[in-house]
Design a protein around this motif. Structure first.
Motif, short mmCIF file in Angstrom:
data_model
loop_
_atom_site.label_atom_id
_atom_site.label_comp_id
_atom_site.label_asym_id
_atom_site.label_seq_id
_atom_site.Cartn_x
_atom_site.Cartn_y
_atom_site.Cartn_z
N ASP A 394 0.83 -1.21 0.00
CA ASP A 394 0.00 0.00 0.00
C ASP A 394 0.87 1.26 0.00
O ASP A 394 0.90 2.03 0.96
CB ASP A 394 -0.93 -0.01 1.21
N SER A 395 1.61 1.44 -1.08
CA SER A 395 2.41 2.65 -1.30
C SER A 395 2.60 2.79 -2.80
O SER A 395 2.26 1.90 -3.58
CB SER A 395 3.77 2.56 -0.59
N GLY A 398 4.09 -0.01 -4.66
CA GLY A 398 3.38 -1.28 -4.75
C GLY A 398 2.98 -1.65 -6.16
O GLY A 398 2.89 -2.84 -6.50
N PRO A 412 -2.42 0.31 -5.31
CA PRO A 412 -1.77 -0.07 -4.06
C PRO A 412 -2.80 -0.39 -2.98
O PRO A 412 -3.83 0.29 -2.86
CB PRO A 412 -0.96 1.17 -3.70
N THR A 471 11.14 -0.42 -1.97
CA THR A 471 10.03 -0.11 -1.07
C THR A 471 10.59 0.31 0.29
O THR A 471 11.46 -0.36 0.82
CB THR A 471 9.15 -1.35 -0.89
#
Length: 472
Positions: A394-395, A398, A412, A471
């Motif tokens: 969730d970024s 992603g 994401p 990430t």
């Protein structure tokens, strides 16, 4: 010479060790826990430790040194402190739904344990095994004790094989001239594997781990003739390699459509287990779509495997798994062993093969380009997620910008619960399902966002066209 974890009695199992569950063979070994799923090991970089050359006389193999379990297939996890049980959750490399990114440096374990399953469709982890001297010694023992098994075959004695068409004997007689034993010599030792002819001008398909690091490769045909071979191309991503001998007029085996294979179909495995050339075993297709991961974080293979109970032992690696018509439905690559079993154990009826459709596509790429790519969807998965399906990180990292998933509308934080209607419960199931396809193919992903669910059609991209961000 032999390349399997089941070294013959009194065989010296010393050889270069490389990665999890390393045995003295070239066959991928998958430890299980007394019939129950064993913990999945974490991604760790395995540095091979070269063993000294084994003495000519057979000796008892040294016992494997146990290490704490680690998670080899866990997807991205943010930096944390390593757990006391040996699992490593710090600096775990992010990876897309089809493979790992660059791994973070971690201390290489001497041995890594694998796992079989989480339920009926569990993932299977195994360490990439480097061939070494121990397998060669085991094979030499077998030849000293029994002589060349191929000497008793009809094609080497001139004896006529008069059996009904479609019988195992008839299939064996027909395919044996196209199945070879492969002797690989590398620094610190030698071992054998198997392979089979795929083109009449000398191209032969085998496993990458059979020839990985080989300085010299010799191919032995069923008539006993030996020929030097050159490496044409190899890919650790699919654990496949193509080699070539300078011969024409060979008889290639025929690839069947592995998508047409069903559970219960008859199987015939042909190869050189423990250096015993021309060995034939039979069974059935026990299951389909077994997610098998093999190797370390530097060279991890993901296989949407066929499972068979035909006896597959060290040295069968790279040999064909055939149907009742003598057509190739898979390339034998991995076996499972009971947890705690020594490297001398053999088949327990859990063998795994790379499906023929994947093997054929990859072989064509290797012959044409010397390298092979794999399909991707362009997402990275979050290893912290424990709910249904697998979750995209969730970024912004992603989902790869303008990648296949981004173009299809995946965002994401989305949760992927199925691919082409097949439920997904863990990340390696998604990875192997994607890698069983080809770049340009379309897949339908079932995606959840909160309480809503939708089907998304994604056109797969190629691994050489998608770049993943680090990430945080």
């Amino acid at each position: 010479m032999s390349d399997n974890p089941f070294a013959s009695p009194n065989a010296d199992a010393s050889r270069p060790q490389g990665g999890a569950g390393v045995s003295s063979d070239d066959t991928e070994v998958i430890p299980t826990q007394g019939g129950s799923p064993a913990p999945t090991p974490a991604a760790q970089q395995a540095a091979p430790a070269t063993s000294p050359a084994a003495p000519a006389a057979p000796a008892q193999p040294a016992p494997a040194q146990p290490v704490p379990p680690v998670d080899e297939t866990a997807p991205y996890t943010p930096p944390l402190t390593p757990a006391s049980d040996g699992t490593m959750s710090t600096a775990q490399p992010p990876y897309d739904g089809t493979g790992y990114g660059a791994p973070a440096p971690v201390a290489p374990p001497k041995e890594k344990k694998g796992r079989v399953g989480a339920g009926a469709v569990a993932g299977i982890a195994a360490g990439a095994l480097l061939l070494g001297l121990g397998g060669g010694v085991a094979g030499a023992w077998a030849f000293d004790e029994f002589g060349s098994p191929s000497a008793s075959l009809a094609m080497t004695t001139g004896q006529s094989v008069d059996r009904p068409e479609g019988s195992v004997a008839a299939v064996a007689a027909a395919v044996m001239p196209s199945v070879v034993s492969i002797e690989s010599t590398m620094q610190g030792g030698a071992a054998t594997g198997s392979g089979f002819v795929i083109q009449d001008d000398g191209y032969i398909l085998t496993n990458n781990h059979v020839v990985d690091g080989a300085q010299d490769i010799t191919v032995v045909f069923s008539d006993g003739s030996e020929h030097s071979a050159e490496l044409i191309g190899a890919t650790a991503d699919y654990d496949l390699a193509v080699i070539k001998v300078d011969i024409t007029g060979l008889t290639p085996l025929t690839f069947a459509d592995s998508d047409e294979v069903v559970v219960g179909d008859a199987t015939i495995a042909v190869g050189s287990p423990l250096g015993l050339e021309g060995t034939v075993t039979t069974g059935i297709v026990s299951s389909m779509h077994r997610p098998v991961t093999a190797g370390d974080t530097q060279s991890q293979a993901y296989i949407d495997a066929l499972q068979t109970d035909a006896a597959i032992n060290p040295g069968n690696s790279g040999g064909p798994l055939l149907n009742a018509n003598g057509e190739v439905i898979g390339v034998n690559s991995a076996i499972a062993t009971l947890s705690g079993a020594s490297s001398e154990t053999g088949s327990i009826g859990l063998g795994f093969a790379i499906p023929s459709n994947q093997a054929q596509r990859t072989a064509e790429q290797l012959i044409e380009n010397g390298v092979a790519t794999y399909p991707v969807i362009g997402v990275q998965l979050d290893g912290r997620y424990t709910g249904e399906g697998v979750q995209v990180v969730d970024s912004d990292a992603g989902v790869v910008a303008d990648g296949p998933a981004d173009q299809a509308g995946i965002e994401p934080g989305d949760v992927i619960t199925a691919i082409d209607g097949r439920p997904i419960t863990q990340s390696d199931e998604l990875i192997v399902a994607i890698r069983a396809k080809d770049a340009g193919d379309e897949v339908v992903l079932t995606v959840q966002d909160g309480d809503s669910e939708r089907d998304v059609t994604v056109t797969l991209g190629s691994s050489n066209e998608v770049t993943y961000e680090e990430t945080p």
